[in-house]
Design an enzyme around this catalytic site. Structure first.
Site, PDB file in Angstrom:
ATOM      1  N   GLU A 102      -9.259   3.003  10.063  1.00  0.00           N
ATOM      2  CA  GLU A 102      -9.529   3.204   8.368  1.00  0.00           C
ATOM      3  C   GLU A 102     -10.050   2.022   7.883  1.00  0.00           C
ATOM      4  O   GLU A 102      -9.286   1.009   8.131  1.00  0.00           O
ATOM      5  CB  GLU A 102      -8.662   4.013   7.789  1.00  0.00           C
ATOM      6  N   GLY A 103     -10.920   1.836   6.935  1.00  0.00           N
ATOM      7  CA  GLY A 103     -11.404   0.577   6.496  1.00  0.00           C
ATOM      8  C   GLY A 103     -10.936   0.384   4.789  1.00  0.00           C
ATOM      9  O   GLY A 103     -11.190  -0.747   4.414  1.00  0.00           O
ATOM     10  N   THR A 119       0.988  -1.244   0.017  1.00  0.00           N
ATOM     11  CA  THR A 119      -0.099   0.059  -0.069  1.00  0.00           C
ATOM     12  C   THR A 119       0.929   1.188  -0.093  1.00  0.00           C
ATOM     13  O   THR A 119       2.164   1.390  -0.022  1.00  0.00           O
ATOM     14  CB  THR A 119      -0.843   0.156   1.465  1.00  0.00           C
ATOM     15  N   CYS A 120       0.410   2.358   0.060  1.00  0.00           N
ATOM     16  CA  CYS A 120       1.076   3.655   0.088  1.00  0.00           C
ATOM     17  C   CYS A 120       1.838   3.870   1.481  1.00  0.00           C
ATOM     18  O   CYS A 120       3.011   4.449   1.273  1.00  0.00           O
ATOM     19  CB  CYS A 120       0.155   4.793  -0.042  1.00  0.00           C
ATOM     20  N   ASN A 121       1.701   2.936   2.180  1.00  0.00           N
ATOM     21  CA  ASN A 121       2.444   3.234   3.731  1.00  0.00           C
ATOM     22  C   ASN A 121       3.001   1.815   4.349  1.00  0.00           C
ATOM     23  O   ASN A 121       3.372   1.712   5.659  1.00  0.00           O
ATOM     24  CB  ASN A 121       1.959   4.125   4.657  1.00  0.00           C
ATOM     25  N   MET A 171      -7.902   4.962  -4.338  1.00  0.00           N
ATOM     26  CA  MET A 171      -7.508   6.336  -3.403  1.00  0.00           C
ATOM     27  C   MET A 171      -8.148   7.420  -4.273  1.00  0.00           C
ATOM     28  O   MET A 171      -8.980   8.403  -3.579  1.00  0.00           O
ATOM     29  CB  MET A 171      -6.311   6.377  -2.971  1.00  0.00           C
ATOM     30  N   ALA A 201      -6.841   7.644 -11.043  1.00  0.00           N
ATOM     31  CA  ALA A 201      -8.172   7.153 -11.281  1.00  0.00           C
ATOM     32  C   ALA A 201      -8.265   5.754 -10.518  1.00  0.00           C
ATOM     33  O   ALA A 201      -9.313   4.963 -10.755  1.00  0.00           O
ATOM     34  CB  ALA A 201      -8.825   6.737 -12.699  1.00  0.00           C
TER      35      ALA A 201
END
EC number: 1.2.1.70
Length: 451
Positions: free
Chosen positions: A114-115, A49-51, A196, A193
């Site tokens: 967060e889901g 993921t982004c983190n 996120m 697009a």
């Protein structure tokens, strides 16, 4: 074989390392293929993921597995092993299960609760299934992680404790400014697009932004997202698509920009932002949710520009909200980890029990055949009664031991009972292995239909 996870996240590594270690989708596929080719791993999948970047594998040797997975992460991320190693964490067996379940519940997210992480876990499992690198263990693990995450959100108030990264980012962007809500913005520019970016566009539309422009490298995806946003059944906002080459022009007319692409370089340079901000009466708001970053960090020094990115969000999320809800979720995770471990240990002994009963059935068949040779005068009724009697005797003798051994095997430290059964009854290892392979094939068919 045993579960191992090696990874790094916003909790273990600075944003500068996470940016460089990001894995595009094609690199993720190559990483999984190389992991399976490595000797210690029998199955694998990656959660990127982004983190966070985490490599999950079923390995037969702990130390060799850690060394191999760490090396593979370094090779495919482009960050040298010596530089990457201090930021890596390792979880093994029950601790690895506990970690993934915590991640699924949002306990390990940058914004607690967060889901969106559930969708990312689902994508990680689907990738492993598509590439045939996820076997029975990882299928079971990730399917259960999804169920645990959904349970946490439905049974506790963890949703109140956390928000999506988009909502949190917009709130941080509005802090210390004159913005009370985003309804006053005439135009928003969303770059990207993907999931996120789509969430950001929908959030801005619900907030009352007048117009949303979607820019994406694949214009068709931007057009599809714009159509969804503009549909009466959707948000009904005025939305249109734009090509990436038009981002500079759109930037000059936007009030707020949200960017989240998979680009490896900057999408908006400092010069581009400075040119867009020149001569404006109103501030230009920038939210960068990409990893690595899409927007030049130097933009925050430009007058009239307010920039929030992953690094500043990590700093702002340090406060732990809703301690009671978090404690509830932790209790759920602990219970589910214990249940998952018991189920896996019980499943581990099942092929041995099946092989034992198969051997017993073969003994019964052999003895009945020998009896028929010695007593050729038996009629069909007598033969059937004798066969049934022998089977009942064998079943009764095996019932209590097999039930008890399954119970014992489900307890911590119960893995040795399968070895004991194989030794005591001199079971053919290949027979046990063939049962395991059959179970694995059945599980693969079932699990692929559940994602």
């Amino acid at each position: 074989m045993s579960l191992l996870v090696v990874g790094l996240s916003h909790r273990s590594a600075p944003v500068s390392i996470l940016e460089r270690a990001s894995l595009p989708s094609d690199t993720q596929a190559k990483l999984l293929q190389d992991t399976l080719a490595a000797e210690p791993a029998a199955e694998a999948t990656v959660l990127a993921t982004c983190n966070r970047i985490e490599l999950y594998a079923d390995v037969d040797k702990f130390h060799a597995g850690v060394a191999e997975l760490s090396t593979l992460l370094a090779q495919h991320s482009g960050v040298g092993l010596e530089e990457l190693t201090p930021y890596l964490y390792v979880h093994y067996e029950d601790r690895a299960v506990h970690h993934l379940f915590s991640v699924a519940c949002g306990l390990d997210s940058m914004v607690v609760g967060e889901g969106q992480i559930l969708g990312q876990i689902k994508d990680a499992l689907a990738l492993g299934q598509d590439l045939h690198t996820a076997g029975r263990l990882l299928n079971d693990l990730f399917q259960q992680a999804l169920r645990v995450g959904k349970r946490a959100h439905s049974e506790t108030g963890i949703d109140r404790a956390g928000q999506s990264l988009v909502t949190f980012g917009l709130e941080q962007l509005a802090q210390d400014t004159a913005v009370e809500n985003w309804a006053g913005c005439k135009k928003a520019l969303v770059i990207g697009a993907g999931s996120m970016s789509s969430l950001a566009a929908a959030t801005l539309a619900r907030a009352g932004v007048a117009e949303i422009v979607i820019a994406n490298r694949t214009l068709a995806r931007a057009e599809r997202l714009a159509e969804i946003l503009a549909e009466p059944g959707g948000t009904g906002v005025a939305a249109r698509a734009a090509e990436m080459v038009a981002v500079g022009d759109e930037l000059g007319r936007a009030d707020i920009v949200v960017s989240c692409t998979g680009a490896t370089g900057l999408v908006l340079t400092g010069d581009a932002v400075e040119a867009a901000a020149a001569g404006r009466d109103e501030p230009l708001y920038l939210l960068d949710l990409a990893m690595p970053r899409d927007i030049d960090a130097a933009a925050h020094r430009i007058p009239g520009v307010r920039l929030v990115d992953i690094e500043s969000l990590a700093d702002a999320s340090a406060d732990a909200p809703m301690a009671h809800d978090v404690d509830q979720v932790r209790g759920i995770v602990s219970d589910e980890v214990a249940a998952f471990g018991a189920a896996q240990r019980a499943a581990h002994i099942t092929p041995t029990v099946v092989a034992l009963r198969t051997m017993a059935a073969d003994v019964v068949a052999s003895e009945v055949a020998r009896l028929e040779g010695r007593l050729p005068g038996l009629d069909d009724k007598q033969r059937a009664e004798i066969t049934q009697t022998v089977r009942r005797v064998v079943d009764k003798l095996l019932h209590a031991p097999t039930v008890r051994v399954k119970q014992l095997a489900s307890e911590p430290g119960g893995a040795g009972y399968a070895d004991a059964l194989r030794t005591l009854f001199d079971l053919d290892p290949e027979t046990v292995a063939s049962v395991s392979r059959a179970d694995l094939n059945d599980a693969d068919v079932k699990n692929r239909g559940r994602v």
